[in-house]
Scaffold this motif. Structure first.
Motif, PDB file in Angstrom:
ATOM      1  N   GLU A 110       0.072  13.884 -54.896  1.00 48.72           N
ATOM      2  CA  GLU A 110      -0.440  13.901 -56.263  1.00 48.72           C
ATOM      3  C   GLU A 110      -0.667  12.479 -56.759  1.00 48.72           C
ATOM      4  OE1 GLU A 110       1.220  14.915 -60.693  1.00 48.72           O
ATOM      5  OE2 GLU A 110       1.935  16.130 -59.029  1.00 48.72           O
ATOM      6  N   ASN A 111       0.278  11.596 -56.454  1.00 47.49           N
ATOM      7  CA  ASN A 111       0.151  10.207 -56.892  1.00 47.49           C
ATOM      8  C   ASN A 111      -0.990   9.495 -56.178  1.00 47.49           C
ATOM      9  OD1 ASN A 111       2.300  10.578 -58.613  1.00 47.49           O
ATOM     10  ND2 ASN A 111       3.791   9.726 -57.189  1.00 47.49           N
ATOM     11  N   VAL A 112      -1.224   9.817 -54.911  1.00 48.45           N
ATOM     12  CA  VAL A 112      -2.332   9.210 -54.178  1.00 48.45           C
ATOM     13  C   VAL A 112      -3.656   9.620 -54.813  1.00 48.45           C
ATOM     14  CG1 VAL A 112      -3.576   9.220 -51.975  1.00 48.45           C
ATOM     15  CG2 VAL A 112      -1.115   8.920 -51.989  1.00 48.45           C
ATOM     16  N   ASP A 113      -3.772  10.886 -55.175  1.00 50.43           N
ATOM     17  CA  ASP A 113      -4.998  11.348 -55.842  1.00 50.43           C
ATOM     18  C   ASP A 113      -5.206  10.646 -57.174  1.00 50.43           C
ATOM     19  OD1 ASP A 113      -5.609  13.048 -53.771  1.00 50.43           O
ATOM     20  OD2 ASP A 113      -4.632  14.791 -54.686  1.00 50.43           O
ATOM     21  N   THR A 114      -4.112  10.424 -57.902  1.00 53.20           N
ATOM     22  CA  THR A 114      -4.204   9.724 -59.179  1.00 53.20           C
ATOM     23  C   THR A 114      -4.683   8.289 -58.981  1.00 53.20           C
ATOM     24  OG1 THR A 114      -2.386  11.074 -60.031  1.00 53.20           O
ATOM     25  CG2 THR A 114      -2.906   9.078 -61.238  1.00 53.20           C
ATOM     26  N   VAL A 115      -4.109   7.596 -58.004  1.00 52.31           N
ATOM     27  CA  VAL A 115      -4.499   6.210 -57.733  1.00 52.31           C
ATOM     28  C   VAL A 115      -5.941   6.150 -57.244  1.00 52.31           C
ATOM     29  CG1 VAL A 115      -4.031   4.238 -56.211  1.00 52.31           C
ATOM     30  CG2 VAL A 115      -2.141   5.425 -57.307  1.00 52.31           C
ATOM     31  N   LYS A 116      -6.341   7.104 -56.411  1.00 55.41           N
ATOM     32  CA  LYS A 116      -7.726   7.145 -55.928  1.00 55.41           C
ATOM     33  C   LYS A 116      -8.701   7.296 -57.092  1.00 55.41           C
ATOM     34  CE  LYS A 116      -8.698  10.066 -52.720  1.00 55.41           C
ATOM     35  NZ  LYS A 116      -8.680  11.185 -51.761  1.00 55.41           N
ATOM     36  N   GLN A 117      -8.363   8.155 -58.021  1.00 56.68           N
ATOM     37  CA  GLN A 117      -9.242   8.396 -59.157  1.00 56.68           C
ATOM     38  C   GLN A 117      -9.272   7.176 -60.096  1.00 56.68           C
ATOM     39  OE1 GLN A 117      -8.125  11.819 -61.438  1.00 56.68           O
ATOM     40  NE2 GLN A 117      -9.899  11.705 -62.759  1.00 56.68           N
ATOM     41  N   TYR A 119      -8.476   3.822 -59.468  1.00 58.18           N
ATOM     42  CA  TYR A 119      -9.039   2.602 -58.907  1.00 58.18           C
ATOM     43  C   TYR A 119     -10.343   2.830 -58.143  1.00 58.18           C
ATOM     44  CZ  TYR A 119      -4.687   0.242 -60.054  1.00 58.18           C
ATOM     45  OH  TYR A 119      -3.616  -0.295 -60.717  1.00 58.18           O
ATOM     46  N   LYS A 120     -10.733   4.097 -57.968  1.00 60.63           N
ATOM     47  CA  LYS A 120     -11.956   4.458 -57.249  1.00 60.63           C
ATOM     48  C   LYS A 120     -11.981   3.864 -55.840  1.00 60.63           C
ATOM     49  CE  LYS A 120     -14.776   5.086 -61.366  1.00 60.63           C
ATOM     50  NZ  LYS A 120     -13.732   5.082 -62.335  1.00 60.63           N
ATOM     51  N   VAL A 121     -10.912   4.196 -55.073  1.00 59.50           N
ATOM     52  CA  VAL A 121     -10.778   3.732 -53.693  1.00 59.50           C
ATOM     53  C   VAL A 121     -10.543   4.939 -52.780  1.00 59.50           C
ATOM     54  CG1 VAL A 121      -9.892   1.449 -54.291  1.00 59.50           C
ATOM     55  CG2 VAL A 121      -8.297   3.337 -53.994  1.00 59.50           C
ATOM     56  N   GLY A 122     -10.530   4.701 -51.471  1.00 59.86           N
ATOM     57  CA  GLY A 122     -10.291   5.751 -50.489  1.00 59.86           C
ATOM     58  C   GLY A 122      -8.805   6.002 -50.272  1.00 59.86           C
ATOM     59  N   ASN A 123      -8.509   6.885 -49.313  1.00 57.14           N
ATOM     60  CA  ASN A 123      -7.119   7.278 -49.039  1.00 57.14           C
ATOM     61  C   ASN A 123      -6.258   6.107 -48.587  1.00 57.14           C
ATOM     62  OD1 ASN A 123      -7.331   9.983 -49.693  1.00 57.14           O
ATOM     63  ND2 ASN A 123      -8.019  10.553 -47.657  1.00 57.14           N
ATOM     64  N   GLU A 124      -6.754   5.327 -47.631  1.00 59.98           N
ATOM     65  CA  GLU A 124      -5.948   4.240 -47.079  1.00 59.98           C
ATOM     66  C   GLU A 124      -5.609   3.196 -48.143  1.00 59.98           C
ATOM     67  OE1 GLU A 124      -7.959   2.651 -43.709  1.00 59.98           O
ATOM     68  OE2 GLU A 124      -8.054   4.597 -42.699  1.00 59.98           O
ATOM     69  N   LYS A 125      -6.590   2.803 -48.916  1.00 58.99           N
ATOM     70  CA  LYS A 125      -6.353   1.811 -49.977  1.00 58.99           C
ATOM     71  C   LYS A 125      -5.422   2.377 -51.050  1.00 58.99           C
ATOM     72  CE  LYS A 125      -8.914  -1.733 -48.857  1.00 58.99           C
ATOM     73  NZ  LYS A 125      -8.402  -3.063 -48.652  1.00 58.99           N
ATOM     74  N   ALA A 126      -5.578   3.664 -51.363  1.00 60.35           N
ATOM     75  CA  ALA A 126      -4.731   4.282 -52.390  1.00 60.35           C
ATOM     76  C   ALA A 126      -3.275   4.292 -51.945  1.00 60.35           C
ATOM     77  CB  ALA A 126      -5.213   5.696 -52.682  1.00 60.35           C
ATOM     78  N   VAL A 127      -3.020   4.555 -50.672  1.00 64.59           N
ATOM     79  CA  VAL A 127      -1.641   4.539 -50.170  1.00 64.59           C
ATOM     80  C   VAL A 127      -1.077   3.125 -50.239  1.00 64.59           C
ATOM     81  CG1 VAL A 127      -0.228   4.875 -48.095  1.00 64.59           C
ATOM     82  CG2 VAL A 127      -1.955   6.564 -48.715  1.00 64.59           C
ATOM     83  N   GLU A 128      -1.884   2.118 -49.912  1.00 66.71           N
ATOM     84  CA  GLU A 128      -1.430   0.735 -50.011  1.00 66.71           C
ATOM     85  C   GLU A 128      -1.123   0.358 -51.459  1.00 66.71           C
ATOM     86  OE1 GLU A 128      -4.179  -1.980 -48.204  1.00 66.71           O
ATOM     87  OE2 GLU A 128      -4.258  -0.806 -46.356  1.00 66.71           O
ATOM     88  N   ILE A 129      -2.012   0.725 -52.367  1.00 63.16           N
ATOM     89  CA  ILE A 129      -1.802   0.417 -53.786  1.00 63.16           C
ATOM     90  C   ILE A 129      -0.572   1.147 -54.313  1.00 63.16           C
ATOM     91  CG2 ILE A 129      -2.784   0.699 -56.104  1.00 63.16           C
ATOM     92  CD1 ILE A 129      -5.549   0.281 -54.799  1.00 63.16           C
ATOM     93  N   LEU A 130      -0.390   2.391 -53.891  1.00 66.79           N
ATOM     94  CA  LEU A 130       0.745   3.187 -54.350  1.00 66.79           C
ATOM     95  C   LEU A 130       2.068   2.553 -53.935  1.00 66.79           C
ATOM     96  CD1 LEU A 130       1.463   5.786 -55.835  1.00 66.79           C
ATOM     97  CD2 LEU A 130       1.431   6.962 -53.644  1.00 66.79           C
ATOM     98  N   SER A 131       2.091   1.924 -52.759  1.00 67.56           N
ATOM     99  CA  SER A 131       3.334   1.271 -52.321  1.00 67.56           C
ATOM    100  C   SER A 131       3.674   0.063 -53.201  1.00 67.56           C
ATOM    101  CB  SER A 131       3.222   0.846 -50.860  1.00 67.56           C
ATOM    102  OG  SER A 131       2.244  -0.165 -50.719  1.00 67.56           O
ATOM    103  N   LEU A 132       2.684  -0.489 -53.896  1.00 67.76           N
ATOM    104  CA  LEU A 132       2.923  -1.648 -54.768  1.00 67.76           C
ATOM    105  C   LEU A 132       3.304  -1.265 -56.192  1.00 67.76           C
ATOM    106  CD1 LEU A 132      -0.139  -3.802 -53.655  1.00 67.76           C
ATOM    107  CD2 LEU A 132       2.238  -4.046 -52.913  1.00 67.76           C
TER     108      LEU A 132
END
Length: 163
Positions: A110-117, A119-132
């Motif tokens: 759910e959080n990955v989908d939120t970050v993707k929406q 920051y308008k990025v893909g799955n890999e970038k969203a997972v990286e951003i989520l870790s930060l």
């Protein structure tokens, strides 16, 4: 066998048909292992039912219960055995009992989908951003993306009245 007759409705036994329509849901295997104790592979002359057996899903589902976790772990250790051997081991070693559980889903999806929406990025970038991000930042992002409605109501908003 009642369970096998239900399987015949779900599975197409044509030799020509190799599509996804021949897929047999794992609930029938779990039902035979847990509740009915009928071996559904006995009448499997063309191998379609054995082909539909997915050991990973069955073992994962059985690992949720304290009385079946050892059998599930044993089959995970011997993953290279034939599907029929794995099924028959579970069928004959697990006690008859009704077992139901929900699949555990992680909150990360759910959080990955939120970050993707956001920051308008893909799955890999969203997972990286989520870790930060920390939890407070994630909740603030969710509030900014909130579109209103029942789930999007704000609790601490003051209402202006025209009295």
């Amino acid at each position: 066998m009642k369970l096998f007759e239900e399987l015949e409705d779900e599975v197409k036994f044509d030799d020509e048909d190799n599509s996804k329509e021949s897929y047999c849901p794992f609930k029938f295997f779990l039902g035979s292992i847990n509740i009915t104790k009928e071996n559904v592979l006995l009448d499997d002359s063309n191998g379609k039912i054995e082909e539909a057996y997915n050991p990973f899903i069955i073992n994962k589902t059985l690992s949720y219960f304290p009385d079946t976790i050892m059998q599930s772990n044993t089959m995970n250790q011997f993953f290279d055995l034939d599907k029929k051997l794995q099924y028959e081991f579970l069928l004959n070693s697990i006690r008859k009992k009704k077992r139901f559980s929900r699949w555990i889903k992680s909150n990360i999806e759910e959080n990955v989908d939120t970050v993707k929406q956001y920051y308008k990025v893909g799955n890999e970038k969203a997972v990286e951003i989520l870790s930060l991000l920390n939890d407070e930042q994630i909740t603030s992002i969710k509030k900014e993306l909130s579109e209103g409605g029942i789930s999007g109501r704000r609790i601490n908003c003051k209402r202006i009245r025209g009295d």
